[in-house]
Every structure is written in C-alpha cells, then in structure tokens.
Design an enzyme around this catalytic site. Structure first.
Site, PDB file in Angstrom:
ATOM      1  N   GLY A  81      77.391 -27.028  70.794  1.00 60.90           N
ATOM      2  CA  GLY A  81      77.722 -27.806  69.782  1.00 60.90           C
ATOM      3  C   GLY A  81      78.152 -28.910  70.109  1.00 60.90           C
ATOM      4  N   ARG A 145      70.979 -25.430  70.839  1.00 55.58           N
ATOM      5  CA  ARG A 145      71.745 -23.923  72.212  1.00 55.58           C
ATOM      6  C   ARG A 145      70.336 -23.044  72.271  1.00 55.58           C
ATOM      7  NH1 ARG A 145      76.342 -23.804  71.045  1.00 55.58           N
ATOM      8  NH2 ARG A 145      77.885 -24.437  69.014  1.00 55.58           N
ATOM      9  N   ASP A 176      78.785 -21.470  78.578  1.00 62.01           N
ATOM     10  CA  ASP A 176      76.709 -21.125  78.760  1.00 62.01           C
ATOM     11  C   ASP A 176      76.459 -21.797  79.109  1.00 62.01           C
ATOM     12  OD1 ASP A 176      78.116 -18.352  77.345  1.00 62.01           O
ATOM     13  OD2 ASP A 176      77.447 -18.688  75.208  1.00 62.01           O
ATOM     14  N   LYS A 202      82.650 -29.864  78.400  1.00 64.08           N
ATOM     15  CA  LYS A 202      82.449 -30.195  77.473  1.00 64.08           C
ATOM     16  C   LYS A 202      82.532 -29.132  76.454  1.00 64.08           C
ATOM     17  CE  LYS A 202      79.857 -28.461  74.731  1.00 64.08           C
ATOM     18  NZ  LYS A 202      79.121 -27.450  73.657  1.00 64.08           N
ATOM     19  N   THR A 203      83.914 -28.682  75.620  1.00 64.48           N
ATOM     20  CA  THR A 203      83.961 -27.684  73.933  1.00 64.48           C
ATOM     21  C   THR A 203      84.229 -28.631  73.248  1.00 64.48           C
ATOM     22  OG1 THR A 203      83.585 -25.713  73.319  1.00 64.48           O
ATOM     23  CG2 THR A 203      84.738 -26.270  75.255  1.00 64.48           C
ATOM     24  N   ASP A 205      86.443 -26.500  71.618  1.00 65.63           N
ATOM     25  CA  ASP A 205      87.401 -25.459  71.215  1.00 65.63           C
ATOM     26  C   ASP A 205      88.065 -25.497  72.558  1.00 65.63           C
ATOM     27  OD1 ASP A 205      85.213 -24.911  69.459  1.00 65.63           O
ATOM     28  OD2 ASP A 205      84.655 -22.519  71.304  1.00 65.63           O
ATOM     29  N   ARG A 429      84.236 -32.263  65.269  1.00 60.28           N
ATOM     30  CA  ARG A 429      83.076 -32.440  65.998  1.00 60.28           C
ATOM     31  C   ARG A 429      82.821 -33.956  66.390  1.00 60.28           C
ATOM     32  NH1 ARG A 429      79.867 -27.019  66.819  1.00 60.28           N
ATOM     33  NH2 ARG A 429      77.869 -27.913  65.221  1.00 60.28           N
TER      34      ARG A 429
HETATM   35  P1  FBP Z   1      80.737 -24.905  72.049  1.00 56.58           P
HETATM   36  O1  FBP Z   1      80.351 -23.548  72.613  1.00 56.58           O
HETATM   37  O2  FBP Z   1      79.403 -25.100  72.146  1.00 56.58           O
HETATM   38  O3  FBP Z   1      81.302 -26.437  72.292  1.00 56.58           O
HETATM   39  O4  FBP Z   1      80.502 -24.862  70.029  1.00 56.58           O
HETATM   40  C1  FBP Z   1      81.803 -25.006  69.863  1.00 56.58           C
HETATM   41  C2  FBP Z   1      82.333 -24.239  68.499  1.00 56.58           C
HETATM   42  O5  FBP Z   1      81.993 -25.693  67.602  1.00 56.58           O
HETATM   43  C3  FBP Z   1      83.013 -23.245  67.564  1.00 56.58           C
HETATM   44  O6  FBP Z   1      83.932 -23.807  67.740  1.00 56.58           O
HETATM   45  C4  FBP Z   1      82.134 -23.254  66.687  1.00 56.58           C
HETATM   46  O7  FBP Z   1      82.202 -22.007  66.252  1.00 56.58           O
HETATM   47  C5  FBP Z   1      80.331 -23.527  66.891  1.00 56.58           C
HETATM   48  O8  FBP Z   1      80.650 -24.477  68.064  1.00 56.58           O
HETATM   49  C6  FBP Z   1      79.472 -23.667  65.767  1.00 56.58           C
HETATM   50  O9  FBP Z   1      78.324 -23.877  66.322  1.00 56.58           O
HETATM   51  P2  FBP Z   1      76.791 -24.181  64.784  1.00 56.58           P
HETATM   52  O10 FBP Z   1      76.804 -25.816  65.405  1.00 56.58           O
HETATM   53  O11 FBP Z   1      75.938 -23.364  65.876  1.00 56.58           O
HETATM   54  O12 FBP Z   1      77.328 -23.735  63.346  1.00 56.58           O
END
Ligand code: FBP
Length: 552
Positions: A81, A145, A176, A202-203, A205, A429
């Site tokens: 993400g 992903r 991951d 990175k994240t 979260d 994001r």
């Molecule tokens: P990452 O773990 O890849 O950093 O992404 C986290 C996130 O932003 C979460 O907060 C959210 O649940 C998810 O990605 C949403 O993913 P998508 O972009 O596949 O809708």
C-alpha cells in the site's frame, strides 16, 4: 503536468539528513554493533537463514570511507500500500548513488514486485527524479501486492537482475515485503549471485517496528492527515451539537493509527483492537462501553460526540473471529455455490442458521442486516470473508443505537442519538509527506545506498533517534532476521517478521488509558489543523505523539 503552487515550493525543499550522513560520502565509515538474534525461535530462524542470520547491527559515523570503489547498479521497488514519502526514499537512494559515483545506475522496477518478475523497468535520470521530490504517492514507479516468495520467482528475479548487471535490490515495503526481502537476500547469498538485498520500512499502519526501527515511514503523514480531518469533524460536532460521528481509520490489523489519531485529537471514544482482544470484549460489551459515553454526555445536554474505530477491530473481538472462521468453513468449496443459488435472503438466513453453532448464530443475529449480508457478499479470492471491508463504523453505531433504545425503555437514558459515518483511509496514504516523512524517507534511501556500498545484505535501512532533530538522528542498518519469528501461515510454519501490535504496557496506550475517562464525558477535543510545511520548527517538524511518548 500542471503543478500546484505547493508542489512547486516542495521541489525546492532540501530534506534533512542525519548529521553523520552530512559530511560528504568520503567521510562516512561504519561502526560495528553487536551480533543480533531473532526476536523468537532463534534456532529455527538461524537454520533457515544460514548466510544472513546473526549479523552485526551497524551505525554510520564520521570517518574515512573504507568501502571498496565499485560501480553500483541498483534496482528498487515499491511494494504494498502507498505511504507518504516513498518518492523521497527513491530520491535519497538516487542522490547517494550519484554522489558515490556519477557512473552508478538506479533502475526502478514498475508496479511493485511484479515489475521484477516481468522485467518492467525505468532507468532513473535527473529530469525524471526531480519531478517527484518531496511529493506524495507511489506513481514514480507504481506499487503492487504480488508476493515474492517462491524459489522459482527468486530465480526469475536473479535472471532479470543479471540482464541489467544489478548488484543490489532495495525493497521498500511493510512486514510481508521485508520478510520476502530477507528470504530473497538469503537465496541470493546461498546461490552466490552477488546480489545484495536491502529493505526500507514502509507502512502507514505503523506496525513494522522494534527497538531499532522506531517507526515505519508514512505513519507520521497519514495520521496527521486523519487527525486534521477528525479535528475538523470534532469542531463541527461541537458547533452543531447534534451528531455522533463514527470515524473508521485505516490500519489493517494493529490499532496504532487509531491510537495516534486519538492522542492528537482527544475524541470521546477510541477503540483499540489489542485491548479488546486482551479483555476478550464482546460486541455487546463494546457497544455498552460506547453507549455509556453517549448517555453520560446526553445527561449534560450534549447529544454529540466523536468515536474512532480502527479498521482491524472486528478481528480482535473473539466471538467475531470465531463467527468469521465458521462462515469461511460454511462456504468452503462448492458449498458457496449452493448458498449463492438460494433465491431469497430468508432462504440464505435459514441456511446460515442451520450451519452456524448456537454461539456464533447469537452473534450473527445481533448484527445489522447490511453487515450480515456483507459477511456473505464480500469474499477474497480464497473464498474468505474480507474483514477489512466490513463497515465496522456502521456496525458499532447500530449496536449503540439498540443499546440506547434498551436504556430508554429502562428509563436510564433520555437523549437523542443521531450518527454519521466516515472512513478515513485512502485520503492519507498519498498526502504530501510531512517534513518528518520527507526527511526520514530521504535519509532511509540515502542510508540504503551506504549499506549497499559497504556490501551489506539482508539488512533494513535504519534511521533512529527520530524524536530528536534530524541532525541527531542515527543512521545504520539492522539485519532483518532480528525481527523474525516462526508463525503458522496457510497451514505451514513460516519465518516472518513479527507484526508490532499496540502494546498495552507501552507509553502511548497508557497515556490514552489515563485520560480517556475524562475525554468520554467531557469535551476535550483538540484541533490539530493541517500539516504545516513552512514555519516554526515546533510546528513543522513535530513528530507523532506515539513517537514522542515512546521516546520520552
Ligand atoms: P501495507 O501493509 O501494504 O503498508 O498497506 C496497509 C494498508 O494501507 C492498510 O491500512 C489497509 O488495510 C490496506 O493497506 C488497504 O489495501 P488496498 O490498497 O489493497 O486496498
């Protein structure tokens, strides 16, 4: 491309590096720390990573650069993400490589890990890179992903790297992606490919951290963006005085984002998944907890408030995760078709009633019908319920409404309850990175180049001491295996980075727990306002409350 005035101004911003990386490339040397071990399951992890396990932590410091002169051809991917600041990691990496030698090359593989598999790439040059400095988003090369985890995939990656003479890969990703970076590093070392692998944390979260990695990038900007909006909603709530706002914020599993937003805005309620799990709270108990705040405020004539709901909450409610597991089982394989072919919701409801245990049916029965149907409609490619798509903000407001109706009957509540719902996720994001994220990300990228130059592999680019001014930040590297343990995934034991959940004994949660009773019944809202890029350092370079409390 038409540029906004802020974007033009941000191009001129010079990200701040840690003091030790400011002396010029010729004056950066390595200081060795001690050897490392994994956070758990040491013997198993060591056996799985014989070439990369247990290496020393390192920091950089001022001194003669003793790294061997060597042309570097480096590949980079963005994975998972989006998180604000990703572009600056690439810019920092590029600038350091060019400072080491103008002959060095940086190749961006497009669309995340799949770009490495498909050999879809771009060679970076100044004109292209300069359009992305200090900007939000991942559009510089895109992200994805796709999981890089099989030996066959690794062989393709190595083959594609060899086509370009790539001697190092930088993987910018979450837990991951960095788990896969560690496995790829081990593969490359075991097969003598001569390819180093470096990760960057990175994240949004905020769940990729330990005592070395103080935070993942993007968390600062995303939470400030959400906190700005929540603060604005609070101000509106306090002006109109007629709505309860239920605000769900992103964070697939851990509740760091929700907690940080609460610390910044002091809402009436903030749920924390980790606490819900620890106390084994039921849906009814959570609804009761929120309704207590609604009722106490109503008694003062305040029929308004704000509740923050973390995206991952329902998985932490024990009875709800059992329900989800049962639904997954109920619709496994061909049973899904039998269910989908039933003509009416009443028929489907009977099928469900027949298939669930009495305990899970009791949980299912109290859910609003829209959520009941979501549980059966939104399924991932493996046929499982997509928990992140459940509108938990609506779920909890509906449960609170029922709870208040019961209180009204008993004569213990006489207020008005009108709920509005919000989901804050994608809004944060790709925001323009805060100064903190712009500086931190640039430093992570710059530092990754130094790790490559000094020959490290299987390391995470590490910049710490982040609650202090950038001058005092400490740059270095940490073996990724240090964060790993063995977990059960898809029926098999796998080495993975341990996700950092909210610690109930940690300073951020404790601060929240000490104040929330007052926040629940009084109006203690704080309005943080928009991220500031220009102005006094105490406003522009503010870190998150989480980082400040953890490092206090
Ligand atoms: P990452 O773990 O890849 O950093 O992404 C986290 C996130 O932003 C979460 O907060 C959210 O649940 C998810 O990605 C949403 O993913 P998508 O972009 O596949 O809708």
């Amino acid at each position: 491309m038409k540029l906004s005035p802020l974007q033009i101004a941000r191009y001129q911003y010079s990200p701040k590096l840690p003091g030790m990386l400011r002396n010029g490339i010729a004056e950066i040397c390595v200081k060795n720390g001690g050897p490392t071990e994994s956070v758990a399951d040491q013997e198993k992890i060591q056996a799985l990573f014989p070439n990369t396990y247990g290496k020393n932590e390192i920091t950089f410091q001022k001194g003669e650069n003793t790294s061997p002169a060597k042309k570097q051809v480096v590949g980079v991917i963005l994975s998972g993400g989006q998180a604000p600041g990703g572009h600056n990691v690439v810019c920092g990496l590029y600038d350091a490589l060019k400072a080491l030698s103008p002959e060095n090359v940086l190749i961006g593989f497009k669309g995340g890990p799949s770009g490495l598999l498909d050999n879809d790439f771009i060679v970076f040059e100044d004109d292209y890179i300069n359009q992305y400095r200090n900007t939000g988003g991942f559009d510089i090369i895109g992200s994805g992903r796709t999981k890089l985890e099989t030996q066959e995939q690794f062989a393709i990656v190595v083959e594609n790297c060899k086509k370009h003479g790539v001697n190092a890969l930088v993987i910018i990703g979450g837990d991951d992606s960095n788990t896969n970076a560690a496995v790829l590093a081990e593969y490359c070392a075991a097969h003598n490919t001569g390819i180093q692998v470096i990760g960057c944390p990175k994240t949004i979260d905020g769940d990729l951290k330990n005592e070395d990695i103080e935070c993942s990038f993007g968390f600062d900007t995303a939470t400030k963006t959400y906190a700005e909006i929540i603060g604005n909603i609070e101000r509106d709530a306090n002006s109109a005085k007629k709505y309860w706002h239920f605000v769900k914020v992103m964070g697939r599993s851990a509740s760091h984002v929700a907690l940080e937003c609460a610390l910044q805005t002091q809402p009436n309620i903030c749920l924390v998944g980790e606490e819900v799990a620890a106390k084994k709270m039921s849906l009814a108990a959570i609804a009761d907890y929120i309704a207590d705040s609604v009722a106490a405020r109503a008694a003062k004539g305040w029929n308004f408030g704000v509740a923050i709901i973390p995206e991952g909450i329902v998985e932490f409610v024990p009875e709800f995760s059992v329900l989800i597991a049962e639904i997954n089982e109920l619709l496994a394989g061909e049973k899904a078709d039998s269910f989908n072919n039933l003509p009416t919701w009443a028929d489907k409801y009977a099928f469900i009633e027949n298939g669930l245990t009495a305990e899970s049916m009791a949980v299912f029965a109290i859910l609003p019908q829209s959520i009941q149907q979501q549980l059966f409609l939104e399924r991932d490619p493996h046929g499982n319920v997509q928990v992140s798509l459940i509108e938990s903000e609506k779920l909890f407001s509906a449960l609170v409404k029922d709870n208040l109706a019961a209180r009204k009957k008993e004569g213990t509540y006489n207020g008005k309850f009108s709920a509005l719902h919000h989901f804050l996720g994608y809004e944060g994001r790709c925001a323009f990175p805060s100064n903190f994220d712009a500086d931190y990300c640039y430093s992570l990228g710059y530092n990754a180049a130094m790790l490559i130059q000094y020959g490290y592999t299987g390391y995470l680019s590490k910049v710490s001491n982040l609650s202090k001014p950038a001058e005092e930040w400490v740059a270095g590297g940490m073996p990724i295996t240090k964060m790993m343990n063995i977990e059960r995934r898809h029926g098999a034991d796998k080495p993975v980075i341990r996700k950092a959940l909210v610690e109930l004994e940690g300073a951020p949660f404790k601060f929240f727990a000490e104040h929330r009773a007052e926040w629940a019944t009084e109006t203690c809202f704080v309005y943080p306002g928009a991220i500031q890029y220009y102005g006094p350092a105490e406003v522009c370079d503010l870190t998150t409350r989480t980082l400040a409390l953890e490092k206090a």
